[in-house]
Design a protein around this motif. Structure first.
Motif, PDB file in Angstrom:
ATOM      1  N   MET A   1      27.392  37.700  44.311  1.00 41.36           N
ATOM      2  CA  MET A   1      28.257  38.016  45.320  1.00 41.36           C
ATOM      3  C   MET A   1      29.474  38.674  45.047  1.00 41.36           C
ATOM      4  SD  MET A   1      27.759  34.394  47.788  1.00 41.36           S
ATOM      5  CE  MET A   1      26.649  34.426  49.107  1.00 41.36           C
ATOM      6  N   THR A   2      30.195  37.741  44.044  1.00 40.27           N
ATOM      7  CA  THR A   2      31.461  38.414  43.428  1.00 40.27           C
ATOM      8  C   THR A   2      31.433  39.796  43.397  1.00 40.27           C
ATOM      9  OG1 THR A   2      31.705  36.174  42.903  1.00 40.27           O
ATOM     10  CG2 THR A   2      33.409  37.550  42.078  1.00 40.27           C
ATOM     11  N   VAL A   3      30.577  40.222  42.300  1.00 46.87           N
ATOM     12  CA  VAL A   3      30.202  41.577  42.072  1.00 46.87           C
ATOM     13  C   VAL A   3      30.064  42.396  43.257  1.00 46.87           C
ATOM     14  CG1 VAL A   3      28.759  43.206  40.815  1.00 46.87           C
ATOM     15  CG2 VAL A   3      29.359  41.245  40.004  1.00 46.87           C
ATOM     16  N   LEU A   4      29.401  42.113  44.336  1.00 49.78           N
ATOM     17  CA  LEU A   4      29.234  43.147  45.142  1.00 49.78           C
ATOM     18  C   LEU A   4      30.553  43.011  46.165  1.00 49.78           C
ATOM     19  CD1 LEU A   4      26.356  44.289  47.223  1.00 49.78           C
ATOM     20  CD2 LEU A   4      27.773  43.213  48.779  1.00 49.78           C
ATOM     21  N   ASN A   5      31.304  41.836  46.413  1.00 42.70           N
ATOM     22  CA  ASN A   5      32.517  41.928  47.013  1.00 42.70           C
ATOM     23  C   ASN A   5      33.644  42.955  46.244  1.00 42.70           C
ATOM     24  OD1 ASN A   5      31.438  40.091  48.707  1.00 42.70           O
ATOM     25  ND2 ASN A   5      32.582  38.449  48.104  1.00 42.70           N
ATOM     26  N   PHE A   6      33.641  42.667  44.941  1.00 44.52           N
ATOM     27  CA  PHE A   6      34.747  43.293  44.138  1.00 44.52           C
ATOM     28  C   PHE A   6      34.306  44.927  44.176  1.00 44.52           C
ATOM     29  CE2 PHE A   6      36.165  40.759  40.164  1.00 44.52           C
ATOM     30  CZ  PHE A   6      36.775  39.709  41.349  1.00 44.52           C
ATOM     31  N   SER A   7      33.178  45.377  44.520  1.00 47.57           N
ATOM     32  CA  SER A   7      32.730  46.910  44.611  1.00 47.57           C
ATOM     33  C   SER A   7      33.463  47.555  45.695  1.00 47.57           C
ATOM     34  CB  SER A   7      31.167  46.899  44.494  1.00 47.57           C
ATOM     35  OG  SER A   7      30.770  46.684  45.650  1.00 47.57           O
ATOM     36  N   PHE A   8      33.764  46.682  46.655  1.00 46.39           N
ATOM     37  CA  PHE A   8      34.466  47.227  47.753  1.00 46.39           C
ATOM     38  C   PHE A   8      35.894  47.062  47.576  1.00 46.39           C
ATOM     39  CE2 PHE A   8      30.185  46.195  49.092  1.00 46.39           C
ATOM     40  CZ  PHE A   8      29.778  47.548  49.805  1.00 46.39           C
ATOM     41  N   HIS A   9      36.377  46.523  46.665  1.00 45.08           N
ATOM     42  CA  HIS A   9      37.904  46.511  46.256  1.00 45.08           C
ATOM     43  C   HIS A   9      38.544  47.199  45.244  1.00 45.08           C
ATOM     44  CE1 HIS A   9      36.641  43.314  49.058  1.00 45.08           C
ATOM     45  NE2 HIS A   9      37.830  43.232  49.492  1.00 45.08           N
ATOM     46  N   ASP A  10      39.961  47.430  45.177  1.00 48.08           N
ATOM     47  CA  ASP A  10      40.668  47.710  44.006  1.00 48.08           C
ATOM     48  C   ASP A  10      41.076  46.526  43.598  1.00 48.08           C
ATOM     49  OD1 ASP A  10      41.455  49.060  41.949  1.00 48.08           O
ATOM     50  OD2 ASP A  10      42.565  50.454  43.225  1.00 48.08           O
ATOM     51  N   VAL A  11      40.655  45.984  42.235  1.00 46.15           N
ATOM     52  CA  VAL A  11      41.005  44.709  41.737  1.00 46.15           C
ATOM     53  C   VAL A  11      41.899  44.903  40.555  1.00 46.15           C
ATOM     54  CG1 VAL A  11      40.247  42.593  40.949  1.00 46.15           C
ATOM     55  CG2 VAL A  11      38.713  44.025  42.334  1.00 46.15           C
ATOM     56  N   PHE A  12      43.213  44.463  40.718  1.00 41.30           N
ATOM     57  CA  PHE A  12      44.104  44.426  39.807  1.00 41.30           C
ATOM     58  C   PHE A  12      44.282  43.279  38.977  1.00 41.30           C
ATOM     59  CE2 PHE A  12      45.889  47.804  42.775  1.00 41.30           C
ATOM     60  CZ  PHE A  12      46.016  48.653  41.945  1.00 41.30           C
ATOM     61  N   ASN A  13      44.348  42.028  39.606  1.00 33.37           N
ATOM     62  CA  ASN A  13      44.034  40.850  38.969  1.00 33.37           C
ATOM     63  C   ASN A  13      43.665  39.897  40.118  1.00 33.37           C
ATOM     64  OD1 ASN A  13      46.407  40.164  40.327  1.00 33.37           O
ATOM     65  ND2 ASN A  13      47.806  40.750  38.709  1.00 33.37           N
ATOM     66  N   GLN A  14      43.588  38.522  39.829  1.00 36.36           N
ATOM     67  CA  GLN A  14      42.781  37.596  40.796  1.00 36.36           C
ATOM     68  C   GLN A  14      43.657  37.595  42.027  1.00 36.36           C
ATOM     69  OE1 GLN A  14      41.696  34.097  39.327  1.00 36.36           O
ATOM     70  NE2 GLN A  14      40.058  35.072  37.906  1.00 36.36           N
ATOM     71  N   SER A  15      45.014  37.932  42.125  1.00 31.91           N
ATOM     72  CA  SER A  15      45.720  37.610  43.512  1.00 31.91           C
ATOM     73  C   SER A  15      46.106  39.012  43.946  1.00 31.91           C
ATOM     74  CB  SER A  15      47.114  36.923  42.947  1.00 31.91           C
ATOM     75  OG  SER A  15      47.561  37.285  41.750  1.00 31.91           O
ATOM     76  N   ASN A  16      45.861  40.380  43.279  1.00 41.54           N
ATOM     77  CA  ASN A  16      46.243  41.353  43.906  1.00 41.54           C
ATOM     78  C   ASN A  16      44.705  42.308  43.958  1.00 41.54           C
ATOM     79  OD1 ASN A  16      48.831  41.654  44.034  1.00 41.54           O
ATOM     80  ND2 ASN A  16      49.065  41.381  41.938  1.00 41.54           N
ATOM     81  N   ILE A  17      44.181  41.933  45.237  1.00 43.95           N
ATOM     82  CA  ILE A  17      42.740  42.538  45.479  1.00 43.95           C
ATOM     83  C   ILE A  17      43.072  43.441  46.893  1.00 43.95           C
ATOM     84  CG2 ILE A  17      40.192  42.218  46.047  1.00 43.95           C
ATOM     85  CD1 ILE A  17      40.808  39.586  44.413  1.00 43.95           C
TER      86      ILE A  17
END
Lengths: 93, 290
Positions: free
Chosen positions: B27-43
């Motif tokens: 789930m996390t991987v799929l969610n991440f794939s639609f986001h720009d993830v800088f760190n855990q609080s900047n998504i």
């Protein structure tokens, strides 16, 4: 416990709710008509409705990926094609 | 309580564990794939941009082609060689354990070490194979010649994994009862006919497993070519998993998640096709039995 590290936003949440509701509705369907309705379709071996759901979902994933690769954004069309594809799978496979 | 319900209750702890270790990361991987993830609080939500970038880049298709070619070559070499090895192994006596232990040796070597061992062995000054090759006048230039790098990576993989196929085939060969061979001998079957009509049908299911395992491993091969030449020369041994590794190493979580999802779809598709072929064969077998 916070789940913000999992990057939940409305679209991703809707996606997973969609998958889970698919699974739940398959369970309900199975409860009312047990046995999975096995039959031999165009693939010429026995499939149950679980197999058909899997083929539909996996095929839809590829339809969306192909749309992004060949056409670009505007995935509503891909979603529409996927629904048509899923109906065909449930009818013929 | 029916037996079926009881078995569901008994298997539920394992299912819960599987959900935690498999479901949540997926789930996390799929969610991440639609986001720009800088760190855990900047998504930040970015939509399908990563997918579009990957699916419209030549680099992805080149790597995909190389990975498919690599898997095809690996399977074309390892499966027949493994079957041949299994047929040559002794059937009884002390030789069985000795040869099985020798075969299992390469499977026990840690993956990071394999390329290092081979680099040492291929060294032209003091390596075992390297000195022999240069002695007969063949200069193996795995660092700068793409064909030689491919040859080396394939040799490494064949050395590492053919034993798995051989051991799997041997296990199914050893279940064939001797009356099968005796009746084949009475019918005057040739060695090839014994293989084709007695041994191969018995190995069928195990071979599918071997094929699937070897396909998945070789399709996402990473550490051997990476340690050998880091995808070089000139990206000629850049496989799918190495593109992914590069993104992960650069902390590009969004693009690497999108890549993972695409690879996952491919692997699922292939695994399902193997399963379909198995089902198809079982249907034929059932027909024969009826």
């Amino acid at each position: 416990m916070s789940f913000s590290w999992m990057a939940w936003t409305l679209p991703t949440a809707l996606f997973w709710v969609g998958i889970v509701s698919c699974l739940i509705s398959m369970c309900v369907w199975e409860y009312y008509s047990p046995g999975g309705n096995p039959r031999v379709g165009i693939l010429r071996f026995e499939t149950t409705r679980g197999d058909r759901l899997f083929i539909s979902l996996l095929g839809s994933a590829f339809i969306h990926l192909a749309w992004l690769g060949l056409v670009g954004p505007g995935l509503w069309w891909a979603l529409g094609i996927s629904f048509v594809y899923a109906i065909c799978v449930f009818k013929t496979v | 309580m029916s037996k079926n319900q009881l078995s569901w209750i008994l298997v539920s702890p394992a299912l819960m564990l599987l959900l935690v270790v498999g479901g949540i990361p997926l789930m996390t991987v799929l969610n991440f794939s639609f986001h720009d993830v800088f760190n855990q609080s900047n998504i930040f939500w970015i939509g399908t941009d990563w997918y579009q970038d990957i699916l419209q880049s030549d680099r992805f298709y080149n790597s995909l082609g190389r990975s498919l070619l690599f898997s095809a070559l690996i399977l074309a070499i390892e499966i027949p060689l493994g079957i041949y090895l299994a047929l040559c192994l002794p059937k009884r006596g002390i030789g069985v354990s000795i040869s099985l232990i020798c075969l299992a040796m390469p499977l026990l070597v840690p993956w990071n070490m394999i390329s290092i061992i081979w680099i040492a062995v291929l060294n032209e000054q003091n390596g075992l194979i390297g000195t022999v090759l240069s002695g007969i006048g063949f200069h193996l230039d795995w660092k700068f010649n793409p064909a030689h790098t491919w040859l080396t990576v394939i040799t490494i993989d064949v050395w590492h994994w053919t034993s798995l196929v051989a051991i799997l085939c041997y296990s199914s060969l050893s279940t064939i009862p001797s009356p099968f061979y005796q009746s084949a001998a009475i019918d005057g079957a040739s060695r090839f006919q014994v293989f084709r009509y007695v041994e191969l049908p018995k190995m069928n299911q195990v071979l599918m497993m071997a094929l699937l395992l070897r396909f998945m491993d070789s399709f996402l091969i990473f550490i051997e070519p990476f340690r050998l030449n880091a995808g070089g020369p000139n990206n000629s041994t850049m496989f799918l998993a190495m593109d992914l590794g590069e993104e992960v190493a650069a902390f590009n979580y969004g693009p690497s998640a999108a890549r993972s999802v695409i690879y996952f779809a491919f692997i699922l598709c292939v695994a399902w096709s193997f399963n379909a072929v198995l089902n198809y064969q079982n249907r034929d077998n059932r027909k024969l039995e009826n």
